[in-house]
Design an enzyme around this catalytic site. Structure first.
Site, PDB file in Angstrom:
ATOM      1  N   LYS A 158       0.849  -1.199   0.000  1.00 17.17           N
ATOM      2  CA  LYS A 158       0.000   0.000   0.000  1.00 17.17           C
ATOM      3  C   LYS A 158       0.884   1.248   0.000  1.00 17.17           C
ATOM      4  CE  LYS A 158      -0.380  -0.271   5.039  1.00 17.17           C
ATOM      5  NZ  LYS A 158      -1.241  -0.687   6.147  1.00 17.17           N
ATOM      6  N   ARG A 183     -10.430  -0.647  15.409  1.00 17.36           N
ATOM      7  CA  ARG A 183     -10.366   0.209  14.221  1.00 17.36           C
ATOM      8  C   ARG A 183     -11.378  -0.341  13.211  1.00 17.36           C
ATOM      9  NH1 ARG A 183      -4.734   0.790  10.936  1.00 17.36           N
ATOM     10  NH2 ARG A 183      -5.239  -1.348  10.378  1.00 17.36           N
ATOM     11  N   HIS A 194      -5.748  -7.621  13.226  1.00 15.35           N
ATOM     12  CA  HIS A 194      -4.549  -6.779  13.225  1.00 15.35           C
ATOM     13  C   HIS A 194      -4.170  -6.475  14.668  1.00 15.35           C
ATOM     14  CE1 HIS A 194      -1.557  -4.425  11.308  1.00 15.35           C
ATOM     15  NE2 HIS A 194      -2.055  -3.240  11.607  1.00 15.35           N
ATOM     16  N   ARG A 199       1.507 -10.761   6.966  1.00 10.57           N
ATOM     17  CA  ARG A 199       1.411  -9.519   6.177  1.00 10.57           C
ATOM     18  C   ARG A 199       2.616  -8.635   6.473  1.00 10.57           C
ATOM     19  NH1 ARG A 199      -3.578  -9.699   8.850  1.00 10.57           N
ATOM     20  NH2 ARG A 199      -2.884  -7.900  10.054  1.00 10.57           N
ATOM     21  N   TYR A 247      14.996  31.520   2.806  1.00  9.94           N
ATOM     22  CA  TYR A 247      13.802  32.210   3.299  1.00  9.94           C
ATOM     23  C   TYR A 247      13.975  32.575   4.761  1.00  9.94           C
ATOM     24  CZ  TYR A 247      11.106  30.885  -0.823  1.00  9.94           C
ATOM     25  OH  TYR A 247      10.628  30.744  -2.087  1.00  9.94           O
ATOM     26  N   CYS A 259      12.933  24.535   1.145  1.00  7.47           N
ATOM     27  CA  CYS A 259      11.986  25.126   0.205  1.00  7.47           C
ATOM     28  C   CYS A 259      11.115  24.033  -0.399  1.00  7.47           C
ATOM     29  CB  CYS A 259      12.722  25.852  -0.918  1.00  7.47           C
ATOM     30  SG  CYS A 259      14.014  26.937  -0.346  1.00  7.47           S
ATOM     31  N   MET A 260      10.190  24.435  -1.247  1.00  9.80           N
ATOM     32  CA  MET A 260       9.271  23.467  -1.837  1.00  9.80           C
ATOM     33  C   MET A 260      10.019  22.462  -2.720  1.00  9.80           C
ATOM     34  SD  MET A 260       5.905  24.128  -4.181  1.00  9.80           S
ATOM     35  CE  MET A 260       4.869  24.876  -2.938  1.00  9.80           C
ATOM     36  N   ASP A 261      10.983  22.963  -3.513  1.00 11.61           N
ATOM     37  CA  ASP A 261      11.659  22.086  -4.472  1.00 11.61           C
ATOM     38  C   ASP A 261      13.162  21.999  -4.262  1.00 11.61           C
ATOM     39  OD1 ASP A 261       9.112  22.231  -5.857  1.00 11.61           O
ATOM     40  OD2 ASP A 261       9.801  24.240  -6.417  1.00 11.61           O
TER      41      ASP A 261
END
Ligand code: PLP
Length: 708
Positions: free
Chosen positions: A356, A450, A478, A537, A582, A630-632
């Site tokens: 997943k 859950r 689980h 699992r 920044y 920063c973002m990138d």
């Protein structure tokens, strides 16, 4: 006046390739034998020395650092060329073993291929010579050239002296020509490396004058009939010095395709000669395209150029995968982990690979395919979309959706043969009412609270098995504290495990076959026993990583699968007191070299990492992140790493040389667990597989993209 763009060096590469074609097709032979001799045996003899000089020029500009790579590439290319022309060798009757050896080592397996072994020997010898100072090296190369000359166009004169004749007899016992890596190549490599520059007028006049002189020299030797071969002249090196200086002097700009194209023309033209002959025979145009020398040359040249252009267009372009930031997965490590966990789960218990969240950020497609190839037949995902993606990627067997799926999606589940978890009683009934006979596994709540039908509600559990609208293939629960070895928690887990096996036992007693049973996830496998269940699992540990640093009962030799890498974009120097990023969050306290790295929080890296002691590895050296992420991009202090440069690889998670940054460390710095850290790695990061694909097409592609 505008400066004209004249890419003289690249232009002459193409010119030189055409001259080589001329050498092997004698375009002017029909016109005048003397003229053809001049063109192909005198003027065109500048072609190969030019190729050598330009190699020396570029190798030296890089301080000869690229020599190893250059030799490797040339070897690969030579190998490919040998294979390409193998049919021709076999057609011509093949060689004996010793002939093969000689051909491969010195003379090439076809007439034009001598260039490649010569280049390889020559570059190695030149590197050796350069252990001396430059001048003695050059002097040695001149001596070697003169020796070569004596075995080439001056042989008839030199061999009159018995000493020399014996000497050359000895050489010719090893190789047919002295035009090779020992005698011809070093001088031109070194002259290219020196790249002597004279004034344009001097170069031009010098070239014309020396070429005339060389022509006289050639015709004189020819008239004396002393040439054993005709590729080396006394005046050739001088001629080349003037020519190269002339070209360098007016070289502006580049023709980027010229290097590859000239190489392709060089490689392919003998094959095209064969093709032109075959075509001429087929079309009854032999007298035009083979016997008349100029049309023959033009036909061969056009075919070669056309074929070279086509191949050039087809060349593999660099993959964009490693251009900025990427997830590198070690599939060998993955397979080894899967084997260890299967063993740990014990006999009778299969691994269900939990893939997943894009296989915890590792790339679900690549991971599932690799595991399926190794015999794993059950996979777990979180939602239908993930399951469908796996089916589309060719994953067969059981794909269990661990999360809740709306009952109206039942047609989709049926269409893709996905197995749905029944989250509770209502969910099970609604799925059954949808009427698609969806395959399901029942979740049983043993204390996590859950999902699942309460373990003690055996009537409801049994009802699910009897509902006509669904097919119950399995039942699972689980655990919620199996990662802890504290007595309280172990006790809780015991009760959960007890409740699960009790429910299964009750079903059996009622005459209901429970189907596949499974209870343990990663920490269950490490801390407990999977005995009596059908699946284990495995999620996080399959990827060779622990959720955190808490101790476990079973220490398996698991290997991390993922490395997170990026590149240096730019490096700059800061004086003490300068700030960066920044909010001016970083202030240099010493003369600092700062690198911008091509990854940021939009790629899934926690933004807080930069401020909480985050580090990266560059050439195996840890460097601290500084300022705000920063973002990138992010900033790294690289003061302690000698000569970092744009393009250098940066490791954020994983190994680099002897050093390693573990995912567990990064997760802890960010106050989270590895599961969260890794599953957030965004889709902007391509997945690059390492250490697995050994299929022939893949390797060929790798070799080609390495070369071109
Ligand atoms: C995610 C998940 C797993 C895998 O857990 P790991 O601890 O990563 O092995 C197993 N079972 C269920 C129900 C899950 O949701």
């Amino acid at each position: 006046m505008m400066r004209r763009q004249s890419p003289a060096l690249d232009g002459f590469r193409l010119m030189a390739a055409v001259l080589v074609v001329a050498i092997h097709t004698s375009p002017l032979a029909g016109l005048s034998v003397g003229l053809d001799f001049w063109l192909t045996r005198v003027a065109a003899r500048v072609a190969v020395p030019f190729f050598l000089m330009i190699s020396g020029y570029f190798l030296a500009r890089n301080q000869w650092k690229g020599t190893g790579k250059f030799i490797k590439k040339t070897l690969l290319l030579y190998g490919a060329a040998i294979v390409l022309y193998l049919p021709l060798n076999l057609y011509a009757g093949g060689f004996s073993f010793s002939q093969w050896l000689r051909a491969v080592l010195w003379e090439g397996t076809l007439y034009h291929l001598w260039y490649f072994p010569a280049l390889i020997w020559g570059v190695m010898l030149t590197r050796l010579l350069l252990r001396l100072e430059e001048r003695p090296a050059l002097a040695a190369a001149v001596v070697l050239y003169l020796i070569g000359l004596g075995g080439d166009s001056y042989y008839g004169i030199v061999s009159r002296l018995p000493v020399f004749r014996h000497f050359y007899d000895w050489i010719f016992a090893i190789t047919e020509y002295t035009r090779n890596g020992v005698f011809l190549v070093p001088l031109f490599l070194l002259l290219g490396a020196r790249s002597i520059r004279l004034r344009a007028k001097v170069s031009a006049a010098g070239f014309c004058l020396v070429l005339s002189g060389m022509s006289l020299e050639a015709f004189f030797l020819r008239s004396m009939d002393v040439q054993r071969h005709d590729s080396m002249y006394l005046l050739l090196p001088l001629c080349m010095i003037f020519l190269f200086s002339l070209l360098l002097g007016c070289n502006h700009g580049r023709i980027h395709a010229a290097r590859d194209l000239s190489l392709l023309i060089y490689l392919l033209h003998p094959a095209c000669i064969v093709m032109v002959r075959a075509l001429a025979r087929l079309t009854h145009t032999w007298s035009v395209f083979v016997e008349s020398s100029l049309p023959h040359f033009l036909a061969v040249l056009s075919l070669t150029v056309a074929l070279s252009l086509i191949l050039y267009r087809l060349r593999p372009l660099p993959s964009p995968a490693r251009s900025r930031a990427w997830r590198e997965i070690d599939l060998d490590a993955l397979r080894s982990n899967a084997r260890l966990l299967t063993q740990a789960a014990g006999p009778g218990c299969e691994l269900m690979a939990v893939v997943k969240a894009d296989a915890y950020g590792h790339g679900a497609k690549e991971v599932a395919r690799t595991l399926q190839r190794d015999g794993i037949r059950a996979f777990a995902v979180a939602c239908p979309a993930e399951g469908i993606a796996l089916r589309r990627a060719g994953i067969r067997g059981c794909i269990l959706i661990l999360g809740w799926t709306p009952p109206e999606q039942a047609p989709l589940l049926a269409r893709w043969r996905l197995t749905q978890t029944v989250a509770d009683i209502e969910h099970g009934r609604a799925l059954a009412n949808a009427g698609y006979h969806v395959h399901v596994h029942l979740a049983v709540d043993t204390g996590m609270h859950r999902l699942g039908i309460p373990a003690d509600d055996i009537a409801a559990i049994a009802e699910m098995y009897r509902l006509p609208g669904i097919r119950v293939d399995g039942i699972f629960s689980h655990l919620c504290v199996s990662d802890s070895l504290l007595a309280d928690n172990v006790e809780y887990t015991n009760r959960q495990a007890g409740a699960f096996s009790h429910a299964v036992q009750q079903l059996t007693d009622m005459g209901i076959h429970p189907g596949k049973t499974h209870l343990m996830a990663s920490y269950g496998i490490l801390n407990r026993s999977c005995e009596g269940t059908d699946y284990a699992r495995a999620g996080i540990v399959l990827y060779g990583i622990y959720s955190d640093d808490s101790p476990v009962c079973r220490n398996l030799d698991l290997r991390p699968v993922l490395s997170l890498r990026a590149r240096i974009a730019s490096v700059r120097s800061l004086a003490p007191g300068d700030t960066a990023g920044y909010g001016r969050a970083f202030t240099a306290s010493r003369p600092t070299r700062l690198a911008a790295v091509t990854i940021g929080y939009a790629d899934g890296l926690p933004r807080c990492l930069a401020e909480r002691g985050g580090r990266v590895l560059i050439r195996g050296i840890p460097c601290p992140m500084v300022g705000r992420m920063c973002m990138d991009q992010l900033l790294v202090d690289v003061t302690d790493v000698a000569d970092t440069a744009p393009g250098d690889m940066v490791t954020l998670i994983g190994r680099d040389s002897m050093a390693e940054i573990r995912a567990e460390t990064v997760a802890e710095q960010c106050g989270t667990i590895t599961n969260e850290l890794l599953s957030r790695l965004g889709h902007r990061l391509p997945v690059v597989a390492a250490g697995q694909n050994r299929s022939l097409p893949h390797m060929l592609k790798a070799v080609l993209s390495e070369y071109l």
